[in-house]
Design a protein around this motif. Structure first.
Motif, PDB file in Angstrom:
ATOM      1  N   ARG A   1       0.822  -1.162  -0.038  1.00 14.93           N
ATOM      2  CA  ARG A   1       0.069   0.205   0.027  1.00 14.93           C
ATOM      3  C   ARG A   1       0.797   1.358  -0.046  1.00 14.93           C
ATOM      4  NH1 ARG A   1      -3.124  -4.045   1.384  1.00 14.93           N
ATOM      5  NH2 ARG A   1      -5.145  -3.756   1.173  1.00 14.93           N
TER       6      ARG A   1
ATOM      7  N   PHE B   1       0.248   5.625   0.595  1.00 17.86           N
ATOM      8  CA  PHE B   1      -0.528   6.468   1.385  1.00 17.86           C
ATOM      9  C   PHE B   1      -0.199   7.848   1.122  1.00 17.86           C
ATOM     10  CE2 PHE B   1       0.573   2.828   3.896  1.00 17.86           C
ATOM     11  CZ  PHE B   1      -0.730   2.590   4.873  1.00 17.86           C
TER      12      PHE B   1
ATOM     13  N   ARG C   1      -5.022   8.629   3.540  1.00 18.72           N
ATOM     14  CA  ARG C   1      -5.759   7.595   2.596  1.00 18.72           C
ATOM     15  C   ARG C   1      -4.756   6.603   2.171  1.00 18.72           C
ATOM     16  NH1 ARG C   1      -9.378  12.143  -0.266  1.00 18.72           N
ATOM     17  NH2 ARG C   1      -7.223  12.549  -0.781  1.00 18.72           N
ATOM     18  N   SER C   2      -5.181   5.089   2.166  1.00 22.97           N
ATOM     19  CA  SER C   2      -4.138   4.088   1.757  1.00 22.97           C
ATOM     20  C   SER C   2      -4.741   3.642   0.410  1.00 22.97           C
ATOM     21  CB  SER C   2      -4.027   3.124   2.745  1.00 22.97           C
ATOM     22  OG  SER C   2      -4.944   1.945   2.548  1.00 22.97           O
ATOM     23  N   TYR C   3      -3.876   3.206  -0.538  1.00 21.29           N
ATOM     24  CA  TYR C   3      -4.104   2.656  -1.690  1.00 21.29           C
ATOM     25  C   TYR C   3      -3.549   1.223  -1.906  1.00 21.29           C
ATOM     26  CZ  TYR C   3      -5.733   7.575  -2.330  1.00 21.29           C
ATOM     27  OH  TYR C   3      -6.360   8.626  -2.276  1.00 21.29           O
TER      28      TYR C   3
ATOM     29  N   ARG D   1      -9.439   4.370  -7.737  1.00 22.70           N
ATOM     30  CA  ARG D   1      -8.863   5.485  -6.787  1.00 22.70           C
ATOM     31  C   ARG D   1      -9.821   5.565  -5.598  1.00 22.70           C
ATOM     32  NH1 ARG D   1      -6.145  11.211  -8.142  1.00 22.70           N
ATOM     33  NH2 ARG D   1      -7.380  11.643  -6.389  1.00 22.70           N
ATOM     34  N   THR D   2     -11.229   5.792  -5.800  1.00 21.33           N
ATOM     35  CA  THR D   2     -11.965   5.834  -5.019  1.00 21.33           C
ATOM     36  C   THR D   2     -12.418   4.545  -3.980  1.00 21.33           C
ATOM     37  OG1 THR D   2     -14.149   5.477  -6.278  1.00 21.33           O
ATOM     38  CG2 THR D   2     -13.236   7.784  -6.021  1.00 21.33           C
TER      39      THR D   2
ATOM     40  N   GLY E   1      -9.822   2.668  -3.373  1.00 21.75           N
ATOM     41  CA  GLY E   1      -8.492   2.226  -2.661  1.00 21.75           C
ATOM     42  C   GLY E   1      -7.371   1.522  -3.520  1.00 21.75           C
TER      43      GLY E   1
ATOM     44  N   THR F   1      -8.878  -7.749  -4.119  1.00 19.68           N
ATOM     45  CA  THR F   1      -9.373  -6.339  -4.018  1.00 19.68           C
ATOM     46  C   THR F   1      -8.964  -5.490  -5.202  1.00 19.68           C
ATOM     47  OG1 THR F   1      -8.942  -6.828  -1.419  1.00 19.68           O
ATOM     48  CG2 THR F   1      -9.169  -4.731  -2.306  1.00 19.68           C
TER      49      THR F   1
END
Ligand code: PMP
Length: 445
Positions: free
Chosen positions: A46, A48, A53-55, A403-404, A406, A431
């Protein structure tokens, strides 16, 4: 830092960015309105942003990351190297870290490749490879100033690399500046009703005709084996790679494979050429070699190419090519640690496995008319979506939606790219694919 401080910091950084930075492959007229992310830190799979916010890193930070971010073993290897030697030149001197990495690469690349010439980025390794091919021919008494390459190819952005590329959108502007080349069609763009094997045979026949005409003047055939990545993950049949090897042997020209994107496990094999059972004369590698930490690339060369450069210092046979930071020890240390981890963790086999997970999860898109095609070899995945009327960048819109949810990735036109770090877990892969599917359904109607 509370939420409003984080927001203020983000806004401030973006303002400073807008007033001083010029980003690669970015249209700055729209960039500020595209809601750019400011990435602050990363951990594992991930990244951040500055708002916390994490992606999930769905494209391996542009196809480079292998084991995730902040891998303790790679971090430590770089720190240990820092304690010894940050940098010294490789021009006329050497160091243990560079020697060890060269040995490891020779041991891991096809048998024919016995020498590692280090460079910095993918493009700079391609430059070195094409210059080697020309000079090697010249030193065997042949004037061969041309390259044969493939439409839709991409090998980086320096002028030599652009010369052997074939993506109109990226390359057409520079055509007046480029080297003379001979370009064949792409084996990855099929005509109606054609199989990939039929297409491979057709393009090979075209290449044979080009070689019959110009072969005496062609010093090398340059291909991206199995996947033309930047063109939108266009895939072709392994018979194409085998056929190129046969043509190179028949017409006495070098086979140059660019494995900057496909190499080091991305296709589910260590090298894409392994999947075709083919050994090239020159192989370029980069991107994932340092685990996605530092810029390093290499040209792996056969002994016969190498030997064609041997002679007296006055013979002019030296390869007059190199960089200030060739074989930078910090980069080499990261690469050694990365390769050890790949061995210990069986990373290439894991990559092949998660490629299958991606295939299973994306199977629901087959027959969906929002999707033109799903193309994948190993972990290298492109989902070509149907363009939406009124949306000028459909692929981009899908990625913004992801992106929204994650998950971060970057499209190639209307191809949504999924290319996870090779070590990603099955759960994270699911995911990522779920976000892609949900976003395609939301954006492409
Ligand atoms: N060759 C291939 C096949 C690539 O995909 C790329 C980059 N995407 C390059 C070369 C250029 O590498 P770099 O961006 O590190 O110069």
């Amino acid at each position: 830092m509370n939420a409003s401080e984080a927001e203020r910091r983000t806004r401030d950084l973006l303002e400073r960015d807008a007033s001083s930075v010029w980003h690669p492959f970015t249209q700055h007229a729209v960039w500020p309105d595209d809601d750019p992310l400011v990435i602050d830190r990363a951990e594992g799979m991930r990244v951040f942003d500055t708002q916390g916010r994490s992606y999930l890193d769905g494209n391996s930070s542009l196809w480079v990351n292998v084991h995730g971010h902040r891998v303790p073993e790679i971090d430590q290897a770089i720190r240990d190297q820092l304690e010894r030697l940050g940098h010294t030149t490789f021009l006329g001197s050497t160091h243990e870290t560079g020697i060890e990495l060269a040995e490891m690469l020779v041991a891991r690349t096809p048998q024919r490749l016995t020498r590692a010439f280090f460079s910095s980025d993918g493009a700079s390794s391609v430059e070195a490879a094409i210059k080697m091919a020309f000079q090697s021919a010249a030193q065997r008494g042949q004037h061969r100033p041309l390259y044969l390459h493939i439409a839709e190819g991409y090998h980086g952005d320096t002028l030599g690399a652009v010369s052997v590329g074939g993506i109109e959108q990226f390359h057409a502007t520079y055509r007046p500046l480029l080297l003379a080349t001979v370009m064949a069609d792409s084996p990855g763009i099929l005509r109606e009703g054609q199989t990939r094997a039929e297409r491979a045979a057709e393009v090979l026949q075209q290449m044979r005709e080009l070689l019959e005409r110009d072969g005496q003047r062609i010093c090398g055939i340059v291909i991206e084996p199995l996947v033309q990545a930047a063109a939108g993950m266009l895939t072709h049949d392994a018979s194409f790679v085998m056929g190129v090897r046969q043509l190179c042997d028949e017409f006495d020209t070098l086979m140059i494979v660019d494995e900057v994107a496909t190499g080091l496990g991305r296709t589910g094999s260590m090298w894409a050429v392994d999947r075709a059972g083919v050994e090239p004369d020159l192989l370029t590698l980069g991107k994932g070699i340092t685990g996605g930490y530092l810029p390093l690339s290499a040209v792996m060369a056969s002994e016969s190419v190498y030997e064609s450069f041997l002679g007296a210092p006055t013979s002019g046979r030296t390869f007059f090519h190199g960089h200030s930071y060739t074989a930078n020890p910090l980069c080499c240390a990261a690469a050694i640690a990365n390769l050890h981890l790949m061995d210990q963790r069986n990373t290439v086999a894991h990559a092949a496995h998660i490629g299958e997970v991606i295939a299973e999860e994306l199977a629901v898109l087959h027959g969906d008319d929002r999707v033109v095609e799903v193309r994948r070899i190993g972990t290298m995945t492109g989902i070509e979506v149907a363009p939406v009327d009124g949306v000028d960048r459909t692929g981009f819109a899908v990625c913004q939606h992801m992106r929204t949810l994650g998950v971060l990735t970057r499209p190639l036109s209307d191809v949504v790219v999924l290319m996870p770090p090779l070590a990603m877990s099955d759960d994270d892969v699911r995911t990522m694919t779920a976000a892609a599917i949900e976003s395609i359904r939301a954006v492409v109607r």
